[in-house]
Design an enzyme around this catalytic site. Structure first.
Site, PDB file in Angstrom:
ATOM      1  N   SER A   1      -4.987   5.498  14.111  1.00 18.48           N
ATOM      2  CA  SER A   1      -5.188   5.965  14.693  1.00 18.48           C
ATOM      3  C   SER A   1      -6.669   5.966  15.723  1.00 18.48           C
ATOM      4  CB  SER A   1      -4.471   6.949  15.142  1.00 18.48           C
ATOM      5  OG  SER A   1      -5.188   8.391  15.121  1.00 18.48           O
TER       6      SER A   1
ATOM      7  N   GLN B   1       1.168  -1.242   0.168  1.00 14.73           N
ATOM      8  CA  GLN B   1       0.125   0.156  -0.167  1.00 14.73           C
ATOM      9  C   GLN B   1       0.959   1.711   0.292  1.00 14.73           C
ATOM     10  OE1 GLN B   1      -1.890   1.535   3.488  1.00 14.73           O
ATOM     11  NE2 GLN B   1      -3.915   1.178   2.195  1.00 14.73           N
ATOM     12  N   GLY B   2       0.658   2.349  -0.595  1.00 15.24           N
ATOM     13  CA  GLY B   2       0.796   3.440  -1.136  1.00 15.24           C
ATOM     14  C   GLY B   2       0.451   4.902  -1.159  1.00 15.24           C
TER      15      GLY B   2
ATOM     16  N   GLU C   1     -11.964  -2.167   4.878  1.00 13.29           N
ATOM     17  CA  GLU C   1     -10.550  -2.773   5.696  1.00 13.29           C
ATOM     18  C   GLU C   1     -11.327  -3.226   7.057  1.00 13.29           C
ATOM     19  OE1 GLU C   1      -7.726   0.099   7.527  1.00 13.29           O
ATOM     20  OE2 GLU C   1      -6.308  -1.534   6.187  1.00 13.29           O
TER      21      GLU C   1
ATOM     22  N   SER D   1       4.036  -1.323   4.134  1.00 10.78           N
ATOM     23  CA  SER D   1       5.180  -2.439   4.769  1.00 10.78           C
ATOM     24  C   SER D   1       4.422  -3.783   3.483  1.00 10.78           C
ATOM     25  CB  SER D   1       3.700  -3.767   5.187  1.00 10.78           C
ATOM     26  OG  SER D   1       3.127  -2.728   6.629  1.00 10.78           O
TER      27      SER D   1
ATOM     28  N   SER E   1      -0.022   6.362   3.023  1.00 15.83           N
ATOM     29  CA  SER E   1       0.660   7.593   3.847  1.00 15.83           C
ATOM     30  C   SER E   1       1.579   7.915   3.646  1.00 15.83           C
ATOM     31  CB  SER E   1       0.942   6.843   5.379  1.00 15.83           C
ATOM     32  OG  SER E   1      -0.781   5.971   5.681  1.00 15.83           O
TER      33      SER E   1
END
Lengths: 408, 349
Positions: A391, A126-127, A244, A161, A129
């Site tokens: 978060s 995943q790109g 998600e 990741s 953030s």
């Protein structure tokens, strides 16, 4: 109201349980051997695919199982109950990239990528953030300039990741710097072997190196890789995040229940105060302490509530057909509960947690079998659970504004 | 598997809510807190006419033929309104009479709201009750809603009895922390009652039902604290902004909403487990009590905080929930007692 499953669903459960028990792979590679982990996960995914269990929530027309919501719930319960290995290096492809293509991709994109993801032939990352765009994802600044049939991308992503092993990336880029920030973003499939990409692993506080920084220096990506329309990437990305927060976290919720049971066993076999090996026989165990026992009882009650909350959320989704916004309540409760479980483990283990070798814990396969090493490692990992995927502070904003209707 | 309310349950909820909004607004709840116990009589008869006491009683016995899942809806609404009075004892008495061969005329009076029955938990440490045959002797120290009750459902360790008010029963009202759930000290001097069961399992079953319905009542109160804080956060302005826009307040409200969902989900699951006689029903009821007590105490405290100086006044309703949370926790097996029960389960394993 009903807490039982239909006979048909129970038959599905029996089939799932039997298959997982007979086929779950043993002895995954060490945490830091990412390439070996990836091969292990791909092989496990292929085995699930060959038996017809891959893509439990994916529609049948894309090769998935097309399972009902209740069957998905049952599958994840059985998967976690059996302690089956979670193919975590494949999470993005199976739960982000793939579902986004199903929702927003064109026929060419779907027919090329979906079978490869499902059959365990490829890894996605995943790109999203960036150093300057974390919670404020819409503020991302990695630029893409349209040049003929290509997008030319320059900038930086972070917390990616498995970038070092991924073949494809779901990448968010800014294609219109003049537009309001959510209106100038494009969602594009980036081949990770394109010239101009540089990957630098980042070491986490747990000592392992799952995630990376990714740098883009005039990387050319074919325009055909854009999913949805140019400048419509925010909407496309939100469809991903909806997945998600839907059923993808079910199995880790069930795994937490198992962990509390393991924690009770840990307290049964650890001397009170976590004294060193060689204690005199008959020493008081942690479980004999009223305070420890009550805190374990509370955790036991809380993981039970996690399950009933999940059941309620799945019931609501089954009625309405859309993932409920209440899922953010569960996500927040889960992420903090996971930290409480691991925090108590550290207290039960006592001073022996200090005798922990970061190199051994994440590199030697043998070390992972040692109870103490595992609890310490998982405790360190648990710090991520209130940061990743929104978060806890952002989750509280979402609950406050979207669920309760408080002003921004 | 489905844990969302049915259309019947939604209908029951809206009819109970509109009844309570008319008959029992907070101003009336505060009046009743000052009034003598007979002030409840008209409310009880009206509730009886609407069938509140017989939701879970078979139609053949004069009830509506629903189950504890529908009683849960009633108790949530009662808890949301902080309704005073022995609701739990009256509903439990109807169950005990219907299921254990009690007198049919007596059952009809309970269902009609002509009897207000207080629940006397004689199995707890806060008292010393002995039942021999149909006679009860001993004391219950903190009996909720007992003042003015016309009968008492006495649960001794091995017997369940319905004891009418008489000269052999002395009810001494006590000054009470919780104005909407006042306590009394009740003394039985060989008081004669109708023996409904001499069976510890029956007593445990009635206590289980009582506990889980008290959790449902708590869920209503917990939900109300969230609503009060959110309503206030939208209208109260400081620094030219609604205070609910400040993250310090917003995030506290978010945590309150999480606790409310935890309490509601675990209670719903426990209620269905009890309805089905699931093998783990006692465990599920303990889980619900633990989480509801924790959620209620903390949400009520946060609600006071969110209301600022107003929250600390007698005039603001926030303190009524603080006090109800406390009186909910300590009856029918406190949070700590329930934690010890769970721990005993896995310590023995």
């Amino acid at each position: 109201m009903d807490i039982t499953f239909t006979p048909e669903e129970e038959r599905f459960r029996a089939r799932a349980r039997e298959w997982i028990e007979a086929n779950k792979p043993a002895d995954p590679p060490a945490e830091n051997d990412i390439r070996a982990r990836c091969q292990f996960d791909l092989a496990w995914q292929r085995r699930m695919y060959d038996a017809g269990w891959a893509g439990i929530s994916w529609p049948r027309e894309y090769g998935g199982r097309g399972a009902s919501l209740m069957e998905q719930l049952i599958w994840y319960e059985e998967f976690a109950r059996a302690g089956a290995h979670e193919p975590s290096t494949l999470f993005v492809g199976l739960n982000h990239g793939g579902p986004t293509l199903i929702a927003c991709g064109n026929e060419a994109q779907k027919s090329f990528h979906l079978p490869r993801i499902l059959r365990g032939e490829t890894v996605w990352c995943q790109g999203f953030s960036e150093p300057g765009a974390g919670s404020d994802l819409g503020g991302l600044s990695t630029r893409a300039v349209i040049d003929g049939d290509d997008l030319v991308v320059s900038g930086q992503k972070i917390w990616t990741s498995f970038a070092q092993i991924a073949e494809w990336q779901e990448l968010l880029v800014r294609t219109d710097p003049e537009a309001p920030k959510h209106k100038g973003i494009t969602w594009v499939i980036c081949p990770m072997d394109a010239p101009g990409i540089e990957i630098r692993p980042i070491r986490t506080m747990a000592g392992h190196q799952d995630f990376c920084e990714v740098f883009y220096d005039e990387v050319r990506i074919p325009r055909a890789n854009v999913v949805g329309q140019i400048n419509d990437g925010w909407r496309v990305a939100m469809s991903t995040l909806g997945f998600e927060r839907g059923t993808a976290f079910l199995s880790e919720q069930v795994r937490l229940t198992r962990m509390v049971d393991e924690l009770i066993e840990l307290a049964r076999h650890t001397p009170l105060g976590g004294a060193a090996p060689g204690d005199p026989a008959g020493a008081r165990r942690a479980l004999d302490d009223a305070d420890v026992a009550r805190r374990l009882a509370l955790l036991r009650a809380e993981v039970e509530a996690l399950r009933s909350m999940t059941y309620r959320s799945v019931s609501r989704t089954a009625r309405t057909g859309v993932p409920s916004s209440e899922a953010s309540l569960i996500r927040l409760f889960f992420s903090e509960l996971q930290q409480r479980v691991h925090g108590l483990a550290m207290e039960i283990l006592g001073p022996q947690v200090l005798d922990w070798d970061v190199e051994e814990a994440s590199t030697a396969a043998g070390a992972r079998k040692r109870i103490r090493e595992t609890w310490v490692f998982r405790w360190l990992l648990s710090f991520a659970s209130t940061i990743a995927a929104g978060s806890k502070d952002i989750q509280r904003n979402i609950i406050g504004e979207r669920v309760l209707g408080l002003p921004r | 598997m489905d844990l969302m309310p049915s259309s019947d349950q939604e209908a029951i909820q809206s009819s109970v809510r509109s009844f309570l909004e008319n008959e029992l607004p907070m101003s009336r709840v505060r009046e009743l807190a000052q009034a003598g116990p007979d002030a409840l009589a008209p409310l009880w008869r009206a509730a009886g006419e609407l069938g509140f006491f017989g939701l879970g009683i078979p139609e053949g016995d004069g009830g509506s033929g629903y189950a504890i899942t529908e009683e849960m809806v009633l108790f949530e609404e009662l808890g949301r309104a902080l309704a005073p009075g022995p609701w739990l004892g009256s509903v439990l008495a109807a169950h005990a009479l219907a299921e254990h061969g009690g007198d049919r005329a007596e059952l009809a009076r309970v269902l009609a709201g002509e009897q207000r029955v207080a629940l006397i938990d004689g199995t707890s440490a806060a008292g010393s009750l002995v039942a021999r045959g149909g006679d009860v002797t001993g004391e219950a120290f903190y009996a909720p809603d007992a003042h003015g009750a016309s009968a008492f459902l006495v649960l001794a360790p091995r017997a369940a009895l319905l004891v009418p008010a008489s000269s052999a029963v002395t009810v001494e009202p006590r000054p009470s922390l919780d104005p909407t759930r006042r306590i009394a000290r009740v003394r039985f001097d060989g008081a004669r009652g109708a023996l409904l069961a001499e069976d510890a399992a029956v007593v445990r079953g009635l206590l289980r039902t009582a506990t889980v319905l008290s959790c449902a009542e708590a869920v209503g109160g917990i939900q109300r604290t969230v609503e009060m804080s959110v309503e206030y956060g939208k209208v109260r302005k400081q620094f030219d902004r609604p205070i609910g826009s400040f993250q310090a307040v917003k995030h506290r409200c978010a945590d309150m909403a999480v606790r409310a969902e935890v309490a509601r989900s675990s209670t719903t699951y426990a209620v269905v487990s009890v309805r089905d006689g699931a093998p783990d029903q006692d465990f599920q009821v303990s889980v619900a009590k633990i989480l509801c007590a924790g959620a209620y105490v903390q949400n009520a405290a946060d609600n006071v905080q969110n209301h600022g100086g107003m929250g600390f006044t007698w005039e603001c309703d926030a303190h009524l929930f603080v006090k109800r949370a406390r009186s909910f926790d300590v009856v029918l097996g406190s949070r700590v007692e329930q934690l010890d029960r769970l721990a005993a389960g896995f310590r023995a394993a």
